[in-house]
Design an enzyme around this catalytic site. Structure first.
Site, PDB file in Angstrom:
ATOM      1  N   HIS A 182       0.872  -1.178   0.000  1.00 27.03           N
ATOM      2  CA  HIS A 182       0.000   0.000   0.000  1.00 27.03           C
ATOM      3  C   HIS A 182       0.917   1.239   0.000  1.00 27.03           C
ATOM      4  CE1 HIS A 182      -2.819   2.896   1.881  1.00 27.03           C
ATOM      5  NE2 HIS A 182      -3.795   2.070   1.561  1.00 27.03           N
ATOM      6  N   ASP A 192       2.883  -4.687   7.975  1.00 23.84           N
ATOM      7  CA  ASP A 192       1.674  -3.900   7.804  1.00 23.84           C
ATOM      8  C   ASP A 192       0.513  -4.879   7.987  1.00 23.84           C
ATOM      9  OD1 ASP A 192      -0.592  -2.691   6.857  1.00 23.84           O
ATOM     10  OD2 ASP A 192       0.349  -1.849   5.066  1.00 23.84           O
ATOM     11  N   GLN A 235      -4.765  -5.399   7.014  1.00 22.53           N
ATOM     12  CA  GLN A 235      -5.777  -6.317   6.466  1.00 22.53           C
ATOM     13  C   GLN A 235      -5.733  -7.673   7.151  1.00 22.53           C
ATOM     14  OE1 GLN A 235      -8.087  -5.234   4.591  1.00 22.53           O
ATOM     15  NE2 GLN A 235      -7.218  -3.334   3.792  1.00 22.53           N
ATOM     16  N   LYS A 264     -10.560  -0.196  10.563  1.00 20.52           N
ATOM     17  CA  LYS A 264     -10.832  -1.360   9.722  1.00 20.52           C
ATOM     18  C   LYS A 264     -11.243  -2.566  10.567  1.00 20.52           C
ATOM     19  CE  LYS A 264      -7.304  -0.026   6.351  1.00 20.52           C
ATOM     20  NZ  LYS A 264      -7.930   0.376   5.098  1.00 20.52           N
ATOM     21  N   CYS A 270      -4.918   2.529  -3.491  1.00 22.11           N
ATOM     22  CA  CYS A 270      -3.632   2.963  -2.923  1.00 22.11           C
ATOM     23  C   CYS A 270      -2.508   1.980  -3.250  1.00 22.11           C
ATOM     24  CB  CYS A 270      -3.713   3.197  -1.426  1.00 22.11           C
ATOM     25  SG  CYS A 270      -4.890   4.464  -0.961  1.00 22.11           S
TER      26      CYS A 270
HETATM   27  C1  LIG Z   1      -2.534  -2.914   3.510  1.00 20.73           C
HETATM   28  C2  LIG Z   1      -2.838  -1.516   3.988  1.00 20.73           C
HETATM   29  N1  LIG Z   1      -1.858  -0.780   4.497  1.00 20.73           N
HETATM   30  C3  LIG Z   1      -2.062   0.471   4.948  1.00 20.73           C
HETATM   31  C4  LIG Z   1      -3.305   1.047   4.905  1.00 20.73           C
HETATM   32  C5  LIG Z   1      -3.469   2.448   5.398  1.00 20.73           C
HETATM   33  O1  LIG Z   1      -4.332   2.527   6.461  1.00 20.73           O
HETATM   34  P1  LIG Z   1      -4.740   3.955   7.013  1.00 20.73           P
HETATM   35  O2  LIG Z   1      -5.255   4.725   5.851  1.00 20.73           O
HETATM   36  O3  LIG Z   1      -5.782   3.667   8.032  1.00 20.73           O
HETATM   37  O4  LIG Z   1      -3.517   4.571   7.586  1.00 20.73           O
HETATM   38  C6  LIG Z   1      -4.368   0.308   4.373  1.00 20.73           C
HETATM   39  C7  LIG Z   1      -5.736   0.852   4.273  1.00 20.73           C
HETATM   40  O5  LIG Z   1      -6.144   1.603   3.459  1.00 20.73           O
HETATM   41  C8  LIG Z   1      -4.117  -0.995   3.904  1.00 20.73           C
HETATM   42  O6  LIG Z   1      -5.104  -1.736   3.361  1.00 20.73           O
END
Ligand SMILES: Cc1ncc(COP(=O)(O)O)c(C=O)c1O
Lengths: 160, 425
Positions: free
Chosen positions: B136, B213, B216, B239, B379
């Site tokens: 991401h 990370d 998910q 989430k 993203c």
């Molecule tokens: C795999 C992953 N990493 C990072 C993020 C970023 O999360 P956040 O926008 O809550 O910081 C997300 C969600 O959009 C994600 O799915």
């Protein structure tokens, strides 16, 4: 059928232009070049314009890029509408189109083809799709330095 | 509306989790464009159960005060609620100590914290940071900055044609210059589950640190930081049934202690003079300023809620839904599915594209029938470029989604594809 109320959005003209755009490609020579994008979805429009020798009138305009039916049909209809227009006339059309997307008036006879896009105003999240090419055109016409390389993107988001 | 008692939750395939929990989520009563909402955008953010809404409401009505700053009763209660939530979160991911749980705004901030604090102070020219092509943007941009400022290099683990992380390629990237491996446990685009335990062990052999990370994974399956043995783990509250504005960084205690502070201000200090200061111990060293107290309380309630149900249960439920979804979607002509085809190797999300139909157009058609999916690059722009697709549509499920919703989604999707194929042929 359940999707019937989408016919107002996806007018036949829009689907046809999406399938077979009339103005896809690049002009030659290129006098103005501008890329526009919607960063949140990744849609891009690559606009090229050819001007008359006095740099006052759009002789030809084409676009390339990748986007949804709304974004590409809007770009294609826009190219037809501004070809042959002076720069101030084209900028007026941009204003008017963006106003129509905010629920404003339709276009009069001469540009009525653009009214196919009017249904988009009912779908707020899709307005930025329709505006993408117009936003890029505005940049292309307003930049003080005639740009031919157009490598930078202008974002159509968070601007209006 | 209380959560059903623990005893009623046993791994039992005749038992339908969604039927038990749906009424806990008030928003699921909504109609969208005249149809019952089918919320399939859970990978972007989840809906919130009443227990979470009530915990935050109760906090504001009864205990609101600033934390760690007063000796009065309310401040004490607010502090207990805030720190109590930290303990719950620590237990939830099996962190050895609540001190290793740092509150952030979201996962992105948690990753930035590690990048700025540890990355900028520990990496040098020629060092290597290993990421994967499926990261991401939140686990990519901060490392681009670290690389630009320190002269470290970014290396990217490729994926197999099936859409899974290529372990052989990963092995080939590791060497004595590898200082950090920062990867996602579950891809938010491919849905693939990465073998992060094995990857961590391999990285540690080279003395590299590992950041996972877990955005998910933590909301959807059991995650145990001690079993994974990772050095940092980042996830977002929103989430996993919690509110927005709160995220978590787990970090190994000795590592966090050795890291310089990230943001400066109140709360994170020990002694302050005109020209210098000493800092509080972890976790407060990394929590400058008045934190998101109500959100922490809400996340604590979300953790309670999910723990009572059990994450094995949530995962098993999602696997049933996704097996049906994967099977059905591949029967629709013109659809390309990304990521593993075997539902057992997947998390509860499926990204797909439809020939000649842009995901935006598809999403508008589905929305007209009350179905919320994601359309765009999620993203993960570089991954989309890598897969040579401009954007995709994504359906992602959670504990409250039902097989009936999957079937309805498949019907409407088939109809939407039909609508466009007819118009465009
Ligand atoms: C795999 C992953 N990493 C990072 C993020 C970023 O999360 P956040 O926008 O809550 O910081 C997300 C969600 O959009 C994600 O799915």
């Amino acid at each position: 059928m359940p999707l019937d109320n989408l016919r107002g959005l996806y007018q036949q003209v829009i689907l046809e232009r999406y399938k077979k755009p009339h103005n896809f490609g690049r002009v030659d020579p290129v006098h103005r070049h501008q890329r526009g994008h919607n960063p949140s979805c990744g849609d891009t429009i690559d606009l090229t314009l050819q001007l008359d020798p006095s740099q006052e009138r759009i002789v030809d305009i084409k676009f390339e890029g990748a986007g949804c039916a709304i974004a590409l049909a809007s770009a294609d209809l826009m190219a037809d509408a501004v070809r042959g227009r002076t720069i101030p006339e084209a900028l007026q059309l941009v204003e008017r189109f963006q106003a129509m997307m905010r629920g404003g008036e339709e276009f009069p006879r001469e540009q009525r083809a653009l009214n196919a896009m009017k249904g988009v105003a009912q779908f707020p999240v899709r307005i930025k799709c329709a505006n993408l090419a117009w936003h890029a055109l505005k940049y292309a016409l307003e930049s003080p330095e005639p740009q031919a390389d157009g490598s930078a993107f202008v974002s159509n988001e968070n601007t209006d | 509306m209380a959560v059903s008692p623990l005893s009623s939750f046993k791994l039992d395939h005749s038992f339908d989790l969604a039927a038990q929990v749906r009424s806990d989520f008030p928003i699921l009563q909504r109609q969208i464009n005249g149809h019952p909402l089918i919320y399939f955008d859970n990978a972007a953010t989840s809906q919130k159960p009443l227990a979470v809404l009530q915990a935050m409401d109760h906090y504001y009505r009864h205990c609101n005060a600033n934390v760690h700053r007063g000796v009065h009763t309310l401040s004490n209660e607010a502090t207990d609620a805030y720190e109590g939530a930290r303990e719950k979160i620590a237990r939830f991911v099996n962190a050895p100590s609540p001190q290793e749980i740092i509150y952030t705004r979201n996962a992105s901030e948690a990753i930035n914290l590690v990048a700025y604090s540890w990355g900028l102070s520990h990496l040098e020219r020629g060092d290597e940071i290993v990421l994967s092509v499926m990261e991401h943007h939140s686990n990519l941009i901060p490392w681009q900055w670290v690389a630009q400022r320190t002269g470290a290099h970014l290396k990217f683990i490729q994926i197999t044609p099936e859409g899974e992380l290529d372990l052989e390629h990963y092995r080939s990237l590791l060497n004595d210059r590898t200082r950090l491996v920062a990867v996602t446990q579950v891809s938010n685009m491919l849905g693939s589950i990465n073998p992060v335990q094995e990857m961590t062990e391999l990285a540690h052999r080279y003395g590299a640190k590992v950041l996972l990370d877990a955005c998910q994974s933590v909301p959807h399956m059991p995650v145990d930081v001690q079993a994974l043995n990772c050095d940092w783990l980042a996830f977002s509250g929103h989430k996993m049934c919690g509110p927005t504005g709160i995220g978590v960084l787990y970090g190994r205690r000795e590592l966090l202690r050795a890291m310089p502070p990230f943001l400066g201000g109140g709360e994170m200090i020990a002694d302050v003079y005109w020209d210098h200061a000493t800092y509080a111990d972890i976790p407060h060293k990394f929590e400058a300023g008045t934190p998101a107290i109500a959100q922490a309380v809400g996340l604590g309630a979300a953790v309670d809620y999910l723990s009572q149900i059990g994450l094995e249960q949530v995962h098993a439920h999602e696997q049933r839904l996704i097996a049906r979804l994967l099977d059905g979607i591949q029967r629709i002509a013109g659809i390309t599915v990304y990521g593993p085809k075997d539902p057992a190797r997947r998390a509860g999300l499926v990204s797909f594209s439809v020939e000649a139909v842009h995901p935006h157009d598809l999403s508008t058609l589905l929305d007209e029938q009350g179905i919320a999916i994601r359309a765009g690059h999620h993203c993960t722009q570089p991954l989309h470029r890598y897969l040579r697709v401009q954007s995709t549509a994504r359906a992602s499920v959670y504990l409250y989604n039902t097989l009936a919703e999957v079937d309805c989604f498949l019907d409407v999707l088939a109809e939407a594809v039909e609508f466009f194929s007819a118009a465009l042929s």
